[in-house]
Structures are given as C-alpha cells and as structure tokens.
Write an enzyme that holds these catalytic residues in place. Structure first.
Site, PDB file in Angstrom:
ATOM      1  N   SER A   1       0.851  -1.172   0.000  1.00  0.00           N
ATOM      2  CA  SER A   1       0.000   0.000   0.000  1.00  0.00           C
ATOM      3  C   SER A   1       0.906   1.249   0.000  1.00  0.00           C
ATOM      4  O   SER A   1       1.855   1.306  -0.778  1.00  0.00           O
ATOM      5  CB  SER A   1      -0.944  -0.045   1.206  1.00  0.00           C
ATOM      6  OG  SER A   1      -2.113   0.687   0.963  1.00  0.00           O
TER       7      SER A   1
ATOM      8  N   ASP B   1      -7.876  -5.318  -6.873  1.00  0.00           N
ATOM      9  CA  ASP B   1      -7.562  -4.189  -5.999  1.00  0.00           C
ATOM     10  C   ASP B   1      -7.720  -2.866  -6.741  1.00  0.00           C
ATOM     11  O   ASP B   1      -7.037  -2.629  -7.743  1.00  0.00           O
ATOM     12  CB  ASP B   1      -6.125  -4.334  -5.488  1.00  0.00           C
ATOM     13  CG  ASP B   1      -5.695  -3.180  -4.602  1.00  0.00           C
ATOM     14  OD1 ASP B   1      -6.565  -2.470  -4.072  1.00  0.00           O
ATOM     15  OD2 ASP B   1      -4.473  -2.992  -4.449  1.00  0.00           O
TER      16      ASP B   1
ATOM     17  N   HIS C   1      -6.190  -6.259  -2.431  1.00  0.00           N
ATOM     18  CA  HIS C   1      -5.163  -5.367  -1.897  1.00  0.00           C
ATOM     19  C   HIS C   1      -4.147  -6.122  -1.034  1.00  0.00           C
ATOM     20  O   HIS C   1      -4.494  -6.689  -0.002  1.00  0.00           O
ATOM     21  CB  HIS C   1      -5.854  -4.279  -1.067  1.00  0.00           C
ATOM     22  CG  HIS C   1      -4.998  -3.094  -0.768  1.00  0.00           C
ATOM     23  ND1 HIS C   1      -4.408  -2.326  -1.741  1.00  0.00           N
ATOM     24  CD2 HIS C   1      -4.650  -2.522   0.415  1.00  0.00           C
ATOM     25  CE1 HIS C   1      -3.744  -1.330  -1.181  1.00  0.00           C
ATOM     26  NE2 HIS C   1      -3.858  -1.435   0.124  1.00  0.00           N
TER      27      HIS C   1
END
Length: 511
Positions: free
Chosen positions: A191, A446, A471
């Site tokens: 991320s 994602d 994700h």
C-alpha cells in the site's frame, strides 16, 4: 496466550490502510483486523508448539522492540527537536553474520511485533536466512511526541521525512550488528509503504539492493476516479463472484438513492438506512452515500480475506436476490453490515467527521486518520470520487466535497492540494519511476492497482499483476486455500528475491 492477546489488541497491519472513504470503511478494516489477529494467534501457537517439540531448535527468542531517536526535521540540522521511532527486530532466521537484511516498512498505521512474525516476507526471511527488521512510520502508532498531532507539528509528516528516517535506521542497524557490504538489504512494503519501498530503492540505491513493492499507488492523483471504475469491474468479474446483474443492481440502487435525495425525501433515507440522526444538508448526505458505497468498496479492496459476508460474492448474492427492488436490497446490505459491525445505526454527521479529524488525541494503535488525511492533502490526493458517468455510486461523492475537508481541517486550499500532488509525481516519477531492481506486485481486483506500475519498465524494474486477488494479498501468510494465481505469484516473488541475493553475492564477490 494471554500476553499475546493483549499485544494483538493493539495490532493493526499497514495492509488495512489507504482509503479516503467514510466511517463504514474504517469499521470494515477493523473487522478484517480481528480476523487477521485470530489467524496470527493460530500461527504463533503452531510455531511455538513446533519449537517445543524440537529440542534441537532451542528456546524461542521473541522479537526485539525498541526505539531510535530521530530528528524531527532531517532537512534542518540546526533544529534539535527529536522523537522516538519504534522498531522491531527478529533474529530467529538470520544466518549470522553474512545473511541478508529484510526491511519491512511501516505506513499510516501502528506496527507491532507481528509484523516480523507473520506474512510472506517472514516466510522469505526464513527461506533465505534473513535478519528481519521493521520500522514504524513517523507520526503513527507510538512513533510521535505527545504533542505530535498539533497543526504546527504536522509539517514534519511527509514521505520525504519518512525516507530519511529509513536512512537513519539503516545506519543504526548496520552499526548494531556490524554489518558489511555482503549483508544485502531488501525492503518490503504494501500500500503506501509499498510506494515507500520503491522510493527507498529509487532514492537510496546504495543502501538497499532491491525492493518488493506491493499494491503501491506510486502515482499521486487528485481525482482518483479510477478507484470506483475498478470496483465496478470487480463487481462484474465472475472470478470473484461478480456478475453483470450484480453491477447493474448496485447502480440502480444508488440511482434511486440519488433520486430520493433530489426529491428531498431525506427522512425516508434516514429511516431506510438507519441513520443515527437527521440528515442535515448536503454534507451529511455526502457522508451517507459515502458510507453506503464503502460497503462495496471494502468488499472489493479486501475480497477473499475470509470474511464471508464481506466479499464480492456475498454482496452480489444479496444484490441479485429477486426479493424486492435493488433499493430494498441495498437496505438489506446496509443492515447486514451494521449487524456484523455491531452498530445500531449509521453515523452520517459531517460535523462529527470534522470533529474526529481535528482531534489531536494520541492513539498508539490503529490507523492514524488525522495524520493520513493530512498526507493526502499535502502529498497524494487519492480522492475516490464518483462524478464519472460510469460510476455505480452516488454522484454526490465529488472532488469538491473531499477537498473541502482539507480546507476545513488543515486550512489547505484546493490549489495547494493540486500543487502538492504535482510535486509528488515530479519528485518520484509517478508510475514511471526509472528505478532498478524493484518488483511491483498488484492484484487486478484491488482498486489501487490503477495507480501502480503494471508493466515491466526495464529488465530490472518488473511488474506482476495477479488475477483475482485484492489489496496486498501476496503479503499475507501462505494458506492451503489460496487460489492458484496467488500461489504462483508468491513462488515468482520468492524466485526473484533469490535471484537478487545471488546477484548481490556475485557483485560483492567481484569486489
């Protein structure tokens, strides 16, 4: 076990981050957190049980937790202000003294010892005999001063300062363990920390030999319309239980919501969706439609996390049920969500959101909402809007509504946010960073993959797109139930790490 549960109560993996959505998304993340905590406890129990059965293995050495004193401002050495930054070290797998160092980079949430005990990077450390270290991001978790969240201090919260923290931490670990050039450093992040992982290699190639960058939105973007486009595509994708009927039903339900808003039926909307209070004006309506959209956005972003009701397939089963209209099915979806979250009502007060973001109260666990929102206003944007005609959700989810919060909470104007986003892309190279020995890993479910590197940029700047995964899925511990594309992707990542280590040995040997 009691001590573990106490520690896990403060655990929030960085994988649960990166969103500008509303309160429902935060609740969704907390639920995912609880599930991951339970899995980590099981894995730790199994690990320690196996050690106890193997006399040759010796006693288990728990990870080291400590802090390093960091300058508050790395770019002004005359400023003597400092803060304590938290880190963890796991020496269990290290092939001393020449084994590699795997650096796990923290982001917009607290870290814990579990970040050096659980995850695919831990499995790789065990395979390659690496020293595992993890550094918590400044201004998150316990890595900030008691007055750290005051407006005047947030100016020291940036990705540039965070990269400089990593430089200092690299020096600290090098000196602590008397590391040499043959101790190859590889960094990992997912991320926002995935972006930091790539940027650390980009900006400091003499310190870190290679980087794995998972689900990393390296391209800052003010109006991130692409997020909800991926959500729509995922609700359509049969691989994860989506369908055209599901996508169309969601779009129709939100279209009816918008029609009721335009017709002024606010009391009906408040009743139908269990609002905690009356809907007072456009700002509260923005919060309500954002909260409803969050349910679907969360299910897509964290699909296949083991939460049965919170997957694309489960929501699509509700939305394609022929009982009632799509609007009524949206009501059912919201009710299922509230019951699962143990919430009696949907909090839609915009004033409450502003109050929470303005709060300077510290919390050493969880996501730093105030801090992260500040970073979006001053570096990244990432505002997930719905003004595009193809968006499934309410068109009240607009860029002006998002940017107003920057002005209301931090006095950052719209123009300044746009300038900050442009600078970030110029500084790091957006999705063409021109780095080397970086592997960008993304799942095509994602929504954040839209801002990452999806194609090989060179022979050593590589991209891996995993079919049907969400994700940071590749960063989770391996499971027997993992889909084949994810299993194959982890093998590919492991092989790439092995190649890098071999290359590093060859280079140091030549010297």
């Amino acid at each position: 076990m009691g001590a573990w549960k106490l520690s896990l109560g403060a655990w929030l993996l960085v994988l649960l981050s990166l969103t500008q959505a509303g309160r429902n998304f935060r609740l969704f993340r907390q639920y995912i957190l609880q599930h991951r905590e339970e899995q980590a406890i099981k894995e730790a129990s199994l690990h320690l049980g196996l050690l106890a059965q193997s006399p040759a293995s010796g006693l288990w050495n728990p990870p080291i937790e400590s802090t390093i004193r960091q300058p508050l401002d790395h770019f002004n050495r005359q400023d003597q202000l400092t803060f304590n930054q938290r880190f963890w070290i796991n020496e269990e797998y290290w092939q001393h003294p020449s084994g590699p160092v795997f650096l796990y980079i923290g982001g917009e949430s607290a870290l814990s010892m579990w970040d050096v005990l659980s995850g695919h990077h831990v499995e790789l450390a065990q395979k390659y005999g690496a020293l595992l270290v993890a550094l918590e991001h400044r201004f998150y978790g316990a890595s900030l001063n008691p007055d750290g969240l005051q407006d005047q201090n947030l100016m020291f919260l940036s990705s540039q300062q965070a990269l400089s923290d990593l430089v200092s931490f690299h020096l600290f670990i090098t000196q602590k363990y008397n590391l040499m050039s043959n101790n190859t450093w590889i960094c990992f992040g997912g991320s926002y920390p995935g972006s930091l992982s790539a940027w650390f290699r980009l900006k400091f190639p003499h310190l870190v030999f290679a980087a794995v960058s998972s689900s990393a939105p390296v391209r800052a973007q003010l109006d991130f319309r692409g997020y909800n486009k991926v959500v729509a595509d995922s609700l359509l994708n049969p691989v994860v239980g989506g369908s055209k009927e599901c996508r169309d039903a969601v779009a129709e339900a939100f279209s009816i919501v918008d029609s009721l808003i335009h017709a002024g039926h606010l009391e009906k909307l408040a009743k139908d969706f269990h609002s905690c209070g009356a809907l007072k004006g456009t700002s509260d309506l923005f919060e309500m439609v954002s909260n409803l959209a969050d349910i679907f956005m969360g299910a897509v972003q964290y699909n296949d996390e083991g939460v049965q009701w919170g997957s694309v397939a489960s929501l699509c089963r509700i939305m394609t049920n022929q009982t009632g209209s799509p609007y009524q099915r949206l009501m059912v979806t919201n009710k299922v969500f509230l019951i699962s979250m143990m919430q009696q009502c949907l909090e839609n007060s915009h004033e409450e959101v502003l109050r929470e973001l303005r709060s300077t109260n510290l919390s050493v666990s969880g996501v730093g909402e105030r801090q992260w929102f500040f970073q979006t206003c001053t570096e990244f944007g990432y505002y997930q809007t719905c003004e595009d005609s193809t968006c499934l959700f309410s068109h009240l989810i607009s860029l002006p509504s998002e940017l107003d919060i920057c002005a209301e909470v931090f006095n950052v104007s719209r123009d300044r946010v746009q300038e900050a986003v442009a600078f970030t892309n110029e500084y790091y190279g957006a999705d063409c960073p021109k780095a080397s020995r970086v592997l960008f890993v993304n799942g095509d479910i994602d929504p954040w993959h839209a801002l990452s590197v999806l194609r090989n940029q060179s022979r050593s700047e590589l991209a891996l797109l995993i079919n049907g995964t969400a994700h940071c899925a590749n960063m989770m511990p391996s499971r027997p139930t993992d889909p084949l594309p994810l299993i194959q992707a982890r093998k590919w990542i492991s092989a790439q790490v092995g190649e890098w280590l071999e290359l590093a040995q060859k280079i140091t040997g030549d010297h």
